[in-house]
Design an enzyme around this catalytic site. Structure first.
Site, PDB file in Angstrom:
ATOM      1  N   CYS A  44      92.678  14.606  46.620  1.00 12.14           N
ATOM      2  CA  CYS A  44      91.532  14.327  45.752  1.00 12.14           C
ATOM      3  C   CYS A  44      90.389  15.283  46.053  1.00 12.14           C
ATOM      4  O   CYS A  44      89.655  15.100  47.025  1.00 12.14           O
ATOM      5  CB  CYS A  44      91.074  12.881  45.927  1.00 12.14           C
ATOM      6  SG  CYS A  44      89.671  12.444  44.870  1.00 12.14           S
TER       7      CYS A  44
ATOM      8  N   CYS B 292      86.938  13.650  45.902  1.00 17.00           N
ATOM      9  CA  CYS B 292      86.633  12.823  47.067  1.00 17.00           C
ATOM     10  C   CYS B 292      86.257  13.664  48.282  1.00 17.00           C
ATOM     11  O   CYS B 292      85.313  13.334  49.010  1.00 17.00           O
ATOM     12  CB  CYS B 292      87.839  11.954  47.435  1.00 17.00           C
ATOM     13  SG  CYS B 292      88.576  11.038  46.080  1.00 17.00           S
ATOM     14  N   ASP B 293      87.000  14.738  48.526  1.00 23.90           N
ATOM     15  CA  ASP B 293      86.915  15.418  49.818  1.00 23.90           C
ATOM     16  C   ASP B 293      86.424  16.859  49.772  1.00 23.90           C
ATOM     17  O   ASP B 293      86.236  17.480  50.822  1.00 23.90           O
ATOM     18  CB  ASP B 293      88.297  15.392  50.486  1.00 23.90           C
ATOM     19  CG  ASP B 293      88.790  13.973  50.719  1.00 23.90           C
ATOM     20  OD1 ASP B 293      87.947  13.102  51.016  1.00 23.90           O
ATOM     21  OD2 ASP B 293      89.997  13.719  50.590  1.00 23.90           O
TER      22      ASP B 293
END
Length: 312
Positions: free
Chosen positions: A138, A141-142
């Site tokens: 992701c 997300c990261d």
């Protein structure tokens, strides 16, 4: 030990952001929901380190910590939890019948499916143990954690192209590794990738090995045409080869798209009255914790209104 009643009012399958939000709303409506955790209690967020884009956490929050807080919140309002795997769901008549892996079978007036989708990984050694330590599925997300670093994206479709392009906001260099000599992504996405100076293509290649023990320090790359091996010095590897919705339990009972995502209408309703789908099980576009939580809220409200309509 908690056991299901012979007839439940609201049963929720899955305990990620969607399932837990549904539980919080259903419990606050005094519907006494039963939540079945499934194979990964807390969902995909439990494999994430710091979450910085969930509202209300100014300094971020660890994924497992966020899910633990949501679990305790749902429990506080009366949600009951069972750790089990559902082996069969019968949606042919109401109340629906659910069978667990321990042989227990029970009925429920309404059912909320929040079983999510699982990211597809390469299946190579150390990949799973390094999730959250340099391996991710992701970018949204990261990506922030790889500012000014060299990283790699694996894949060749629209998802890989989108993730690679997004990651150029943070990374110094993004290597896009693809097994073929041309991308499968749409022409527009291909042009965006190939014209981005921060993205370097690694054609006809596959990741053979992840280098590093406690964290990613590089990748061993195999050229599939020459069989030659090279080392790529990167600190992150983003796998972007797609997701698989965890919808096998419901096949043949509800409408699904070609990828297996459950099709919903008017919120989280399915074609089966009393059965609702939320989170990544029905969303292959956004796939964020906050959007999953939103649809979890919707599903609980949908179930509550459905039950009220039956009572007259």
């Amino acid at each position: 030990m908690i056991k299901p009643e012979s007839l439940e009012t609201v049963t929720i399958l899955g305990s990620g952001p969607a399932g837990l939000t549904a539980a919080i709303y259903a419990a606050r409506a005094d519907l006494k929901p039963l939540l079945i955790h499934g194979g990964q209690p807390g969902g995909q967020l439990t494999t994430t380190t710091e979450v910085e884009n969930f509202p209300g956490f100014e300094k971020g929050v660890m994924g497992p910590e966020l899910m633990d807080a949501c679990t305790k919140q749902a429990e506080r309002f009366g949600t009951r939890f069972i750790q089990a795997t559902v082996t069969k769901v019968d949606l042919t008549k109401r109340p629906f019948r659910i069978t667990l892996d321990n042989g227990t079978s029970f009925e429920t007036k309404t059912l909320i499916a929040a079983t999510g989708a699982s990211a597809k990984y390469l299946g190579i050694p150390k990949e799973q143990s390094l999730i959250g330590k340099g391996v991710s599925a992701c970018a949204t997300c990261d990506g922030f954690f790889f500012r000014n670093q060299d990283i790699a994206v694996i894949g060749g479709g629209d998802t890989a192209a989108e993730e690679a392009t997004f990651l150029t906001k943070f990374a110094k260099t993004v290597y896009l590794i693809h097994r073929r000599d041309e991308l499968r992504a749409s022409k527009a996405m291909q042009n965006r990738v190939l014209n981005n100076p921060k993205i370097k293509m690694v054609w006809d290649s596959a990741v053979e090995e992840i280098l590093g023990d406690g964290e990613v320090v590089g990748l061993k790359i195999k050229n599939l045409k020459t069989n030659e091996f090279t080392k790529l010095d990167v600190t992150g590897m983003f796998v972007a080869i797609g997701h698989k919705p965890n919808s096998d339990l419901f096949k043949g009972s509800v409408d699904m798209d070609e990828l297996g995502y459950i099709i919903t209408h008017d919120g989280t309703k399915t074609k089966v009255p009393g059965f609702y789908a939320c989170g990544d099980l029905q969303d292959h576009i956004y796939r964020q914790a906050v959007t999953a939580a939103g649809t979890g809220c919707m599903s609980a409200l949908d179930a509550e209104r459905f039950l009220q309509s039956e009572e007259g």
